[in-house]
Motif scaffolding. Structure first.
Motif, PDB file in Angstrom:
ATOM      1  N   SER A 190      45.905  86.988  28.462  1.00 30.51           N
ATOM      2  CA  SER A 190      47.087  87.760  28.370  1.00 30.51           C
ATOM      3  C   SER A 190      46.558  89.372  28.333  1.00 30.51           C
ATOM      4  O   SER A 190      45.776  89.847  27.688  1.00 30.51           O
ATOM      5  CB  SER A 190      47.885  87.631  27.071  1.00 30.51           C
ATOM      6  OG  SER A 190      48.989  88.594  27.127  1.00 30.51           O
ATOM      7  N   PRO A 191      47.123  89.932  29.259  1.00 30.08           N
ATOM      8  CA  PRO A 191      47.128  91.650  29.337  1.00 30.08           C
ATOM      9  C   PRO A 191      47.831  92.231  28.155  1.00 30.08           C
ATOM     10  O   PRO A 191      47.646  93.500  28.051  1.00 30.08           O
ATOM     11  CB  PRO A 191      47.588  92.025  30.726  1.00 30.08           C
ATOM     12  CG  PRO A 191      48.744  91.091  30.871  1.00 30.08           C
ATOM     13  CD  PRO A 191      48.335  89.723  30.346  1.00 30.08           C
ATOM     14  N   THR A 192      48.585  91.555  27.589  1.00 31.70           N
ATOM     15  CA  THR A 192      49.582  92.183  26.306  1.00 31.70           C
ATOM     16  C   THR A 192      49.170  91.458  25.124  1.00 31.70           C
ATOM     17  O   THR A 192      48.904  90.163  25.087  1.00 31.70           O
ATOM     18  CB  THR A 192      50.868  92.008  26.624  1.00 31.70           C
ATOM     19  OG1 THR A 192      51.122  92.591  27.913  1.00 31.70           O
ATOM     20  CG2 THR A 192      51.689  92.750  25.501  1.00 31.70           C
ATOM     21  N   PRO A 193      48.810  92.154  24.015  1.00 33.51           N
ATOM     22  CA  PRO A 193      48.373  91.587  22.634  1.00 33.51           C
ATOM     23  C   PRO A 193      49.844  90.414  22.502  1.00 33.51           C
ATOM     24  O   PRO A 193      50.969  90.784  22.260  1.00 33.51           O
ATOM     25  CB  PRO A 193      48.479  92.562  21.779  1.00 33.51           C
ATOM     26  CG  PRO A 193      48.240  93.669  22.466  1.00 33.51           C
ATOM     27  CD  PRO A 193      48.810  93.450  23.907  1.00 33.51           C
ATOM     28  N   LEU A 194      49.168  89.235  21.985  1.00 35.73           N
ATOM     29  CA  LEU A 194      50.196  88.292  21.744  1.00 35.73           C
ATOM     30  C   LEU A 194      50.233  88.170  20.204  1.00 35.73           C
ATOM     31  O   LEU A 194      50.981  87.307  19.604  1.00 35.73           O
ATOM     32  CB  LEU A 194      49.833  86.926  22.488  1.00 35.73           C
ATOM     33  CG  LEU A 194      49.941  86.684  23.836  1.00 35.73           C
ATOM     34  CD1 LEU A 194      49.540  85.462  24.532  1.00 35.73           C
ATOM     35  CD2 LEU A 194      51.288  87.215  24.384  1.00 35.73           C
ATOM     36  N   PHE A 195      49.034  88.219  19.565  1.00 36.33           N
ATOM     37  CA  PHE A 195      48.802  88.168  18.024  1.00 36.33           C
ATOM     38  C   PHE A 195      48.292  89.109  17.517  1.00 36.33           C
ATOM     39  O   PHE A 195      47.847  90.012  17.991  1.00 36.33           O
ATOM     40  CB  PHE A 195      47.715  86.926  18.063  1.00 36.33           C
ATOM     41  CG  PHE A 195      47.949  85.784  18.670  1.00 36.33           C
ATOM     42  CD1 PHE A 195      47.528  85.538  19.909  1.00 36.33           C
ATOM     43  CD2 PHE A 195      48.780  84.711  18.086  1.00 36.33           C
ATOM     44  CE1 PHE A 195      47.852  84.152  20.458  1.00 36.33           C
ATOM     45  CE2 PHE A 195      49.065  83.480  18.638  1.00 36.33           C
ATOM     46  CZ  PHE A 195      48.525  83.263  20.028  1.00 36.33           C
ATOM     47  N   VAL A 196      48.629  89.256  16.020  1.00 33.04           N
ATOM     48  CA  VAL A 196      48.197  90.293  15.330  1.00 33.04           C
ATOM     49  C   VAL A 196      47.774  89.954  14.236  1.00 33.04           C
ATOM     50  O   VAL A 196      48.433  89.215  13.404  1.00 33.04           O
ATOM     51  CB  VAL A 196      49.373  91.463  15.185  1.00 33.04           C
ATOM     52  CG1 VAL A 196      50.733  90.831  14.474  1.00 33.04           C
ATOM     53  CG2 VAL A 196      48.777  92.894  14.469  1.00 33.04           C
ATOM     54  N   ARG A 197      46.725  90.585  13.519  1.00 35.32           N
ATOM     55  CA  ARG A 197      46.201  90.048  12.219  1.00 35.32           C
ATOM     56  C   ARG A 197      46.975  90.953  11.142  1.00 35.32           C
ATOM     57  O   ARG A 197      47.131  92.257  11.185  1.00 35.32           O
ATOM     58  CB  ARG A 197      44.704  90.766  12.322  1.00 35.32           C
ATOM     59  CG  ARG A 197      43.722  89.532  12.931  1.00 35.32           C
ATOM     60  CD  ARG A 197      43.855  88.152  12.475  1.00 35.32           C
ATOM     61  NE  ARG A 197      42.973  88.225  11.221  1.00 35.32           N
ATOM     62  CZ  ARG A 197      42.681  86.930  10.531  1.00 35.32           C
ATOM     63  NH1 ARG A 197      43.040  85.995  10.856  1.00 35.32           N
ATOM     64  NH2 ARG A 197      42.053  87.076   9.248  1.00 35.32           N
ATOM     65  N   LYS A 198      47.464  90.340   9.982  1.00 35.54           N
ATOM     66  CA  LYS A 198      48.037  90.837   8.770  1.00 35.54           C
ATOM     67  C   LYS A 198      47.438  90.224   7.766  1.00 35.54           C
ATOM     68  O   LYS A 198      47.735  89.066   7.301  1.00 35.54           O
ATOM     69  CB  LYS A 198      49.546  90.884   8.845  1.00 35.54           C
ATOM     70  CG  LYS A 198      50.284  91.462   9.961  1.00 35.54           C
ATOM     71  CD  LYS A 198      51.891  91.398   9.937  1.00 35.54           C
ATOM     72  CE  LYS A 198      52.523  92.278  11.045  1.00 35.54           C
ATOM     73  NZ  LYS A 198      53.876  92.126  10.879  1.00 35.54           N
ATOM     74  N   GLY A 199      46.285  91.087   7.051  1.00 36.26           N
ATOM     75  CA  GLY A 199      45.684  90.599   6.316  1.00 36.26           C
ATOM     76  C   GLY A 199      44.914  89.205   6.482  1.00 36.26           C
ATOM     77  O   GLY A 199      44.076  89.302   7.651  1.00 36.26           O
ATOM     78  N   ARG A 200      44.917  88.292   5.992  1.00 36.32           N
ATOM     79  CA  ARG A 200      44.393  87.022   6.256  1.00 36.32           C
ATOM     80  C   ARG A 200      45.020  86.228   7.348  1.00 36.32           C
ATOM     81  O   ARG A 200      44.517  85.070   7.815  1.00 36.32           O
ATOM     82  CB  ARG A 200      44.074  86.140   5.181  1.00 36.32           C
ATOM     83  CG  ARG A 200      43.084  86.918   4.364  1.00 36.32           C
ATOM     84  CD  ARG A 200      42.622  85.953   2.800  1.00 36.32           C
ATOM     85  NE  ARG A 200      42.008  84.653   3.239  1.00 36.32           N
ATOM     86  CZ  ARG A 200      41.568  83.917   2.455  1.00 36.32           C
ATOM     87  NH1 ARG A 200      42.060  83.952   1.166  1.00 36.32           N
ATOM     88  NH2 ARG A 200      41.011  82.728   2.688  1.00 36.32           N
ATOM     89  N   ARG A 201      46.171  86.509   7.740  1.00 38.45           N
ATOM     90  CA  ARG A 201      47.056  85.855   8.678  1.00 38.45           C
ATOM     91  C   ARG A 201      47.210  86.560   9.937  1.00 38.45           C
ATOM     92  O   ARG A 201      47.199  87.823  10.264  1.00 38.45           O
ATOM     93  CB  ARG A 201      48.506  85.945   7.926  1.00 38.45           C
ATOM     94  CG  ARG A 201      48.931  85.289   6.720  1.00 38.45           C
ATOM     95  CD  ARG A 201      50.276  85.371   6.321  1.00 38.45           C
ATOM     96  NE  ARG A 201      51.023  85.067   7.141  1.00 38.45           N
ATOM     97  CZ  ARG A 201      51.638  83.500   7.377  1.00 38.45           C
ATOM     98  NH1 ARG A 201      51.300  82.865   6.761  1.00 38.45           N
ATOM     99  NH2 ARG A 201      52.512  83.359   8.476  1.00 38.45           N
ATOM    100  N   THR A 202      47.378  85.376  10.901  1.00 43.25           N
ATOM    101  CA  THR A 202      47.459  85.836  12.415  1.00 43.25           C
ATOM    102  C   THR A 202      49.035  85.527  12.663  1.00 43.25           C
ATOM    103  O   THR A 202      49.475  84.523  12.570  1.00 43.25           O
ATOM    104  CB  THR A 202      46.607  84.926  13.223  1.00 43.25           C
ATOM    105  OG1 THR A 202      45.240  85.139  12.854  1.00 43.25           O
ATOM    106  CG2 THR A 202      46.814  85.344  14.581  1.00 43.25           C
ATOM    107  N   GLU A 203      49.508  86.510  12.975  1.00 41.53           N
ATOM    108  CA  GLU A 203      51.047  86.498  13.330  1.00 41.53           C
ATOM    109  C   GLU A 203      51.250  86.791  14.802  1.00 41.53           C
ATOM    110  O   GLU A 203      50.435  87.461  15.456  1.00 41.53           O
ATOM    111  CB  GLU A 203      51.954  87.184  12.536  1.00 41.53           C
ATOM    112  CG  GLU A 203      51.878  86.997  10.857  1.00 41.53           C
ATOM    113  CD  GLU A 203      52.758  87.954  10.148  1.00 41.53           C
ATOM    114  OE1 GLU A 203      52.785  87.846   9.036  1.00 41.53           O
ATOM    115  OE2 GLU A 203      53.543  88.737  10.790  1.00 41.53           O
TER     116      GLU A 203
END
Length: 300
Positions: free
Chosen positions: A50-63
């Motif tokens: 993907s050219p666009t971020p699909l996931f983001v890290r928040k602490g130990r979680r991936t959202e």
């Protein structure tokens, strides 16, 4: 770019769907019966694609990001369309007359004349559906009320009432068969859901054999309210969600033909839309609906 090469691997999309539904990579892995690292690998494939971020890290979680959530929802709809079509494959070989109507006309007129239609042409298979071209544009919902197997529910979903189902018919249909529920179940014309899953499932758990031949003319209807309306009109016997026909049963407009139910692990539920910000009014409405569901249907 070629349209085919624009698509990510289907395994990665399946992982994306599971992450959206289950809320985390760990729960998605458990749902798919694979390892955490296997789902994480699919996440990496998707992010590289993907050219666009699909996931983001928040602490130990991936959202999921907003873009990831949008792609996941589109993926869910696409996979559900495939699942639905697979269920429909057995009836594709039938010669069916398909009728589409706007909801009001379908419920107040078409389902009532359906009785005479199948009586005059007993050899014809009829499919009744909804034509929704007259549906007005609407705001995105903040609360979504839907129906699913318990295994498909996610964290935060609130159960409203059960979705178990059983065979029912109008008093006129029961009278035509001597007042004998077993005789109705053996010989009355059946009203099928679109892929016939409800009747097939009911016969699997009941002691009554399935006497309907594979090529017998039938009525198949794709929407629960139309199935109910056809049963009320005396078009045949239908497997209906008991929570939705409770008032009909209490008033005697429909008769329960068996105590054997199916889909006890299905529920009507309420979900907060992640696309809509939560507010006090939404919380009040949500609480009111939950309380009303408990009052009217005993809750789930």
């Amino acid at each position: 770019m070629d349209p085919i090469t624009r698509l990510p691997p289907l395994t990665a999309l399946r992982a994306l769907e599971a992450i959206r539904e289950m809320g985390s990579i760990s729960m998605a892995a458990r749902h798919l019966n694979v390892s955490h690292s296997a789902v994480s690998h699919q996440v990496s494939i998707l992010q590289d694609w993907s050219p666009t971020p699909l996931f983001v890290r928040k602490g130990r979680r991936t959202e999921l990001t907003a873009a990831g959530m949008s792609l996941a929802e589109t993926t869910r709809q696409a996979f559900n369309s495939i699942r639905h079509e697979v269920d429909r494959l057995p009836i594709r070989s039938r010669q069916v007359v398909s009728i589409g109507a706007i909801p009001m006309l379908a419920q107040t007129w078409l389902t009532t004349v359906l009785v005479d239609l199948v009586r005059d042409m007993p050899e014809v298979s009829v499919h009744l559906g909804l034509a929704l071209f007259d549906r007005p544009a609407r705001l995105p919902p903040s609360l979504i009320i839907s129906f699913a197997n318990r295994s498909r529910l996610t964290h935060g979903d609130r159960l409203l009432f059960r979705g178990d189902a059983a065979p029912v018919c109008a008093p006129s249909v029961l009278a035509e068969h001597g007042g004998d529920p077993d005789q109705v179940l053996r010989s009355a014309r059946r009203i099928h859901d679109e892929d016939s899953r409800l009747w097939r499932t009911w016969h699997q758990v009941s002691e009554l054999p399935d006497t309907e031949t594979a090529r017998a003319p039938r009525i198949s209807i794709e929407e629960s309210s139309l199935i109910r309306a056809a049963a009320l009109a005396g078009a045949g016997v239908a497997v209906c969600r008991l929570a939705l026909v409770r008032d009909d049963l209490e008033r005697g407009n429909l008769i329960a033909l068996s105590s054997q139910t199916i889909d006890r692990d299905f529920f009507y539920f309420m979900r907060r839309s992640q696309a809509s910000p939560q507010n006090a009014d939404q919380e009040r409405v949500e609480a009111w609906l939950l309380n009303r569901a408990r009052k009217d249907r005993g809750g789930a």
